[in-house]
Design a protein around this motif. Structure first.
Motif, PDB file in Angstrom:
ATOM      1  N   ALA A 205       0.675  -1.152  -0.172  1.00 46.97           N
ATOM      2  CA  ALA A 205       0.195  -0.363  -0.428  1.00 46.97           C
ATOM      3  C   ALA A 205       0.570   1.099   0.037  1.00 46.97           C
ATOM      4  O   ALA A 205       0.304   2.023  -0.739  1.00 46.97           O
ATOM      5  N   TYR A 206       1.745   1.092   0.805  1.00 40.67           N
ATOM      6  CA  TYR A 206       2.876   2.154   0.621  1.00 40.67           C
ATOM      7  C   TYR A 206       3.355   2.477  -0.615  1.00 40.67           C
ATOM      8  O   TYR A 206       3.894   3.110  -0.918  1.00 40.67           O
TER       9      TYR A 206
ATOM     10  N   TYR B 239       1.111   3.845  -2.655  1.00 39.14           N
ATOM     11  CA  TYR B 239       0.863   5.677  -2.732  1.00 39.14           C
ATOM     12  C   TYR B 239       2.236   6.248  -3.117  1.00 39.14           C
ATOM     13  O   TYR B 239       1.860   7.564  -3.822  1.00 39.14           O
TER      14      TYR B 239
ATOM     15  N   TYR C 188       2.203   6.098  -6.762  1.00 40.94           N
ATOM     16  CA  TYR C 188       1.321   7.232  -7.737  1.00 40.94           C
ATOM     17  C   TYR C 188       1.438   8.624  -7.558  1.00 40.94           C
ATOM     18  O   TYR C 188       1.179   9.136  -8.261  1.00 40.94           O
ATOM     19  N   ARG C 189       1.837   8.787  -5.983  1.00 36.13           N
ATOM     20  CA  ARG C 189       2.066  10.265  -6.685  1.00 36.13           C
ATOM     21  C   ARG C 189       3.014  10.277  -7.276  1.00 36.13           C
ATOM     22  O   ARG C 189       2.985  11.994  -7.383  1.00 36.13           O
TER      23      ARG C 189
END
Length: 210
Positions: A114-115, A118, A121-122
């Motif tokens: 999940a990290y 993130y 995507y960022r």
């Protein structure tokens, strides 16, 4: 214990300063010291493989591949990254053979992935066409870190704790490298990256003797 202390002093106190000193002056010599710093962690793993359990040959293989990667990264980044990936796979195999897979593995893996999602995507614009190789490497890194941390932490022994801490430091170090690649103009943390990386290798290699 004296073997571990001697390897740590040689890696952090000799090879690392010489690598940082010669990197802007003589890159081939600097790259050799960089690889030698990693190979210091192979000494306890090799000792354990020869005298204790053949399983630790997998640790020897992982550290050897990473040492080759350390040298190649200074010249051909993509090839060096491939060797690093193979080293991570060896560590995954070793961790899964040492520690049974349980719920903590899955929970930690989901958190790491999940990290990773993130971060990707960022920074998807900065990553651009490198998304696929970054994603493959990132997923393998997450599996390695999750299997090492979860397996080591639930082992309740010094060896397990060293594996857990080593895997965590590896994840931290590679995360710093990733940020450095994305933001080359920002302040660099080469010393911190190398210290945490060498400590990770020393802890993983040293865990074989305990």
């Amino acid at each position: 214990m004296w073997i571990l202390l001697g390897c740590a002093v040689l890696s952090l106190g000799t090879c690392l300063p010489l690598f940082l000193h010669y990197k802007p002056l003589k890159l081939p010599l600097a790259a050799c010291f960089k690889s030698l710093g990693t190979l210091c962690a192979m000494v306890p793993a090799l000792t354990a493989a020869l005298k204790l359990d053949p399983l630790y040959w997998i640790f020897v293989a992982a550290i050897s591949l990473h040492a080759v990667a350390d040298y190649l990264l200074e010249y051909v980044f993509e090839v060096g990254l491939g060797f690093f990936l193979l080293g991570h796979v060896c560590y995954i195999i070793a961790f899964l053979r040492l520690f049974p897979v349980g719920v903590p593995h899955l929970v930690l893996l989901v958190c790491f992935l999940a990290y990773l999602a993130y971060l990707f995507y960022r920074h998807r614009t900065l990553i651009g066409k490198n998304m696929l190789p970054f994603a493959v490497y990132g997923i393998i890194l997450c599996v390695m870190a999750a299997s090492g941390i979860a397996g080591g932490a639930t082992n309740y022994g010094w060896s397990g704790l060293m594996v857990a801490l080593g895997a965590a430091l590896f994840f931290f170090s590679d995360n710093m490298v990733f940020r450095g690649l994305l933001f080359p103009n920002r302040p660099r943390y080469d010393v911190l990256i190398m210290v945490t990386y060498y400590l990770a290798q020393l802890l993983l290699g040293g865990s074989c003797l305990l």
